[in-house]
Motif scaffolding. Structure first.
Motif, mmCIF file in Angstrom:
data_model
loop_
_atom_site.group_PDB
_atom_site.id
_atom_site.type_symbol
_atom_site.label_atom_id
_atom_site.label_comp_id
_atom_site.label_asym_id
_atom_site.label_seq_id
_atom_site.Cartn_x
_atom_site.Cartn_y
_atom_site.Cartn_z
ATOM 1 N N ILE A 178 -21.771 3.962 -23.837
ATOM 2 C CA ILE A 178 -21.364 3.812 -25.231
ATOM 3 C C ILE A 178 -22.596 3.985 -26.108
ATOM 4 N N GLU A 179 -22.468 4.795 -27.149
ATOM 5 C CA GLU A 179 -23.527 4.895 -28.149
ATOM 6 C C GLU A 179 -23.294 3.802 -29.185
ATOM 7 N N GLN A 180 -24.123 2.775 -29.133
ATOM 8 C CA GLN A 180 -23.936 1.581 -29.955
ATOM 9 C C GLN A 180 -24.912 1.549 -31.123
ATOM 10 N N THR A 181 -24.381 1.176 -32.275
ATOM 11 C CA THR A 181 -25.200 0.914 -33.454
ATOM 12 C C THR A 181 -25.052 -0.554 -33.811
ATOM 13 N N THR A 182 -26.165 -1.250 -33.982
ATOM 14 C CA THR A 182 -26.148 -2.671 -34.347
ATOM 15 C C THR A 182 -26.682 -2.827 -35.768
ATOM 16 N N ILE A 183 -25.913 -3.528 -36.595
ATOM 17 C CA ILE A 183 -26.305 -3.784 -37.980
ATOM 18 C C ILE A 183 -26.469 -5.285 -38.164
ATOM 19 N N LYS A 184 -27.626 -5.688 -38.629
ATOM 20 C CA LYS A 184 -27.914 -7.111 -38.854
ATOM 21 C C LYS A 184 -27.620 -7.436 -40.315
ATOM 22 N N THR A 185 -26.721 -8.383 -40.552
ATOM 23 C CA THR A 185 -26.367 -8.754 -41.929
ATOM 24 C C THR A 185 -26.939 -10.122 -42.277
ATOM 25 N N LYS A 186 -27.025 -10.394 -43.573
ATOM 26 C CA LYS A 186 -27.649 -11.626 -44.048
ATOM 27 C C LYS A 186 -26.640 -12.698 -44.468
ATOM 28 N N ASN A 187 -25.394 -12.300 -44.689
ATOM 29 C CA ASN A 187 -24.378 -13.262 -45.145
ATOM 30 C C ASN A 187 -22.998 -12.649 -44.978
ATOM 31 N N LEU A 188 -21.974 -13.416 -45.316
ATOM 32 C CA LEU A 188 -20.596 -12.976 -45.100
ATOM 33 C C LEU A 188 -20.237 -11.769 -45.961
ATOM 34 N N ALA A 189 -20.759 -11.711 -47.176
ATOM 35 C CA ALA A 189 -20.470 -10.568 -48.052
ATOM 36 C C ALA A 189 -20.980 -9.274 -47.422
ATOM 37 N N GLU A 190 -22.198 -9.302 -46.876
ATOM 38 C CA GLU A 190 -22.747 -8.124 -46.197
ATOM 39 C C GLU A 190 -21.944 -7.797 -44.954
ATOM 40 N N ILE A 208 -21.131 -13.718 -34.821
ATOM 41 C CA ILE A 208 -21.413 -14.371 -36.098
ATOM 42 C C ILE A 208 -22.028 -15.744 -35.843
ATOM 43 N N ASP A 209 -23.019 -16.099 -36.634
ATOM 44 C CA ASP A 209 -23.673 -17.407 -36.494
ATOM 45 C C ASP A 209 -22.830 -18.430 -37.254
ATOM 46 N N CYS A 210 -22.005 -19.168 -36.515
ATOM 47 C CA CYS A 210 -21.062 -20.080 -37.168
ATOM 48 C C CYS A 210 -21.722 -21.382 -37.622
ATOM 49 N N LEU A 211 -23.007 -21.584 -37.301
ATOM 50 C CA LEU A 211 -23.705 -22.777 -37.770
ATOM 51 C C LEU A 211 -24.619 -22.487 -38.962
ATOM 52 N N ALA A 212 -24.683 -21.215 -39.375
ATOM 53 C CA ALA A 212 -25.473 -20.888 -40.566
ATOM 54 C C ALA A 212 -24.876 -21.588 -41.777
ATOM 55 N N SER A 213 -25.704 -21.899 -42.754
ATOM 56 C CA SER A 213 -25.234 -22.655 -43.922
ATOM 57 C C SER A 213 -25.771 -22.043 -45.211
ATOM 58 N N GLY A 214 -25.250 -22.524 -46.328
ATOM 59 C CA GLY A 214 -25.726 -22.070 -47.629
ATOM 60 C C GLY A 214 -25.566 -20.580 -47.824
ATOM 61 N N ASP A 215 -26.609 -19.925 -48.297
ATOM 62 C CA ASP A 215 -26.562 -18.484 -48.566
ATOM 63 C C ASP A 215 -26.477 -17.647 -47.292
ATOM 64 N N ASP A 216 -26.739 -18.281 -46.141
ATOM 65 C CA ASP A 216 -26.716 -17.544 -44.865
ATOM 66 C C ASP A 216 -25.352 -17.547 -44.188
ATOM 67 N N ILE A 217 -24.383 -18.255 -44.730
ATOM 68 C CA ILE A 217 -23.075 -18.350 -44.081
ATOM 69 C C ILE A 217 -22.504 -16.953 -43.842
ATOM 70 N N GLY A 218 -22.056 -16.738 -42.615
ATOM 71 C CA GLY A 218 -21.431 -15.468 -42.268
ATOM 72 C C GLY A 218 -22.393 -14.388 -41.832
ATOM 73 N N LYS A 219 -23.674 -14.712 -41.653
ATOM 74 C CA LYS A 219 -24.596 -13.680 -41.171
ATOM 75 C C LYS A 219 -24.230 -13.315 -39.740
ATOM 76 N N CYS A 220 -24.458 -12.039 -39.384
ATOM 77 C CA CYS A 220 -23.960 -11.602 -38.089
ATOM 78 C C CYS A 220 -24.765 -10.436 -37.542
ATOM 79 N N LEU A 221 -24.453 -10.085 -36.306
ATOM 80 C CA LEU A 221 -24.864 -8.831 -35.700
ATOM 81 C C LEU A 221 -23.590 -8.044 -35.438
ATOM 82 N N LEU A 222 -23.392 -6.973 -36.183
ATOM 83 C CA LEU A 222 -22.204 -6.141 -36.033
ATOM 84 C C LEU A 222 -22.529 -4.980 -35.109
#
Length: 430
Positions: A178-190, A208-222
């Motif tokens: 599989i040719e995989q692309t990983t995108i690192k996001t900073k929050n849920l909006a991203e 998704i980092d479910c323990l992130a808080s504040g402005d970091d909520i929803g940060k993930c590796l897609l």
């Protein structure tokens, strides 16, 4: 032989009948008992548990393959891993696969499983041409799309009868990579922004980092991906690690989960990165570890998976992730997926929107906390996945599935309530 679910909760003593042939099954079903089918034990909760179990995994012969159209005919106990082992080197792969290949074809149909490409291919039932089903009276029916028994059985959690054979469509591939692309996001909006940006890609999934808080909520590796075209099809099973015993209960705690989440997110390059990885690494990372369920300890765990309608997914996920972060009851296995439109099956789980799955160790206070999450899921018009569930209430379940009464009518019409039941079906009233 007593069998348990993958979550090791609840623990239930049971008597197992081994499915070897349809005549023996017919005789068994004729007895004055109720049963539920059991495949390879990878459903997380009590959907395949009862006092009496029909153990279907030994019913696992390949019956034929139409190479021109890619249609595989097999018995219901065949594992997805066995299909991949034989057909991937020949240039064929599953059209739809979940995050484990260690489930049976019958279980895949009964749970109407979905994977990283639901937004493109839908559920497993979309690639099922037909299957045969033994009813409570011993009659065997061939079920095809739009048949009421097809609509009830796909997603029906084994409550309509015993699936014996199936014909499923495979897809042509030209690589084991599989040719995989990983995108690192900073929050849920991203996170939402990149999911939508790459929604035309065949496979996508986010940790998704479910323990992130504040402005970091929803940060993930897609992770998004597609099969390579290098002609390398020499697929072979990798050697596996093994967890030889149940971890002590204190090993998995808030601090260890936070540490794992921090390290996992930190090690990924910022922005966008690309790599070529094999089928197992992309689709089935946890299958590389035998008995990984033991890390949760002897009391077991449950997976909480829900889906929310697309237009409210952002608000709903933000509220739920905030609640989880504030509670400290986080999971290091937190998987976010984009789902396509719902199908017509009465109890299939996905709807157009976003699905989040999280693993929680069984401990005091957990179910009360999940009841709080249930209320938020219902508030946003979502629902819970039965294949992962071990505790949802009848009231909560019913509100999420508008076609539940059609399913009950089929159960009543064919007298299924007398023969096919599980601990789960009794709990949620189906």
């Amino acid at each position: 032989m007593s069998l348990n679910s993958w979550g090791m909760y609840p623990k239930r003593q049971n008597t197992s009948f081994i499915l070897n042939d349809k005549n023996g099954l017919k005789e068994q079903i004729a007895k004055d008992k109720e049963f539920i089918s059991f495949g390879n034990g990878r459903s997380y909760g009590d959907s395949a548990l009862n006092d009496n179990i029909i153990y279907c995994k030994p019913y696992n012969y390949f019956l034929g393959f139409d190479e021109e159209n890619g249609i595989l005919h097999c018995q219901s106990g065949v594992l997805l891993s066995e299909i991949i082992e034989i057909f991937a080197p020949k240039g064929w792969f599953l059209k739809v696969t979940p995050g484990t290949k260690l489930i049976t074809v019958g279980g895949a149909i009964a749970s109407d499983i979905h994977g990283k490409n639901h937004h493109v291919e839908g559920c497993f039932s979309s690639c099922v041409q037909e299957f045969s089903l033994m009813l409570p009276n011993g009659e065997i029916k061939t079920c095809t799309k739009d048949d009421e028994l097809f609509l009830a059985t796909c997603g029906g959690m084994g409550l309509t009868g015993v699936i014996l054979y199936a014909k499923i469509g495979l897809k042509k591939i030209n690589s084991k990579y599989i040719e995989q692309t990983t995108i690192k996001t900073k929050n849920l909006a991203e996170t939402f922004e990149v999911f939508e940006k790459y929604s035309d890609q065949p496979y996508s999934v986010a940790w998704i980092d479910c323990l992130a808080s504040g402005d970091d909520i929803g940060k993930c590796l897609l992770m998004i991906g597609n099969f390579a075209h290098d002609g390398k099809l020499d697929f072979k099973e990798k050697k596996k690690l093994n967890i030889p015993f149940n971890f002590p209960s204190f090993a998995l705690n808030n601090l260890s989960v936070r540490a794992f989440n921090w390290l996992y997110y930190k090690k990924a390059p910022n922005g966008v990165s690309k790599q070529k990885i094999d089928i197992d690494t992309f689709f089935y990372p946890l299958d590389a570890i035998n008995n990984w369920n033991r890390i949760y300890g002897k009391d077991g765990f449950t997976q909480y998976q829900f889906v929310l309608p697309k237009d409210v997914s952002y608000d709903g996920l933000k509220e739920i992730l905030t609640k989880i972060s504030n509670s400290g009851k986080g999971s290091f296995l937190a998987v976010l997926k984009l789902c396509g439109k719902a199908n017509e099956n009465y109890l299939s789980f996905p709807m157009e929107g976003y699905s989040l799955a999280l693993d929680f160790k069984i401990k005091p206070g957990l179910f009360e906390f999940l009841n709080v999450l249930d209320d938020i899921v219902l508030k946003y018009g979502g629902r819970i996945y039965l294949a992962k569930d071990t505790r949802v209430s009848k009231e909560t379940f019913e509100k999420g599935y508008p076609q539940i009464n059609k399913f009950r009518q089929i159960r009543k019409k064919y007298d299924m309530y007398k023969k096919f039941n599980s601990l789960q079906s009794k709990r949620v009233g189906i």
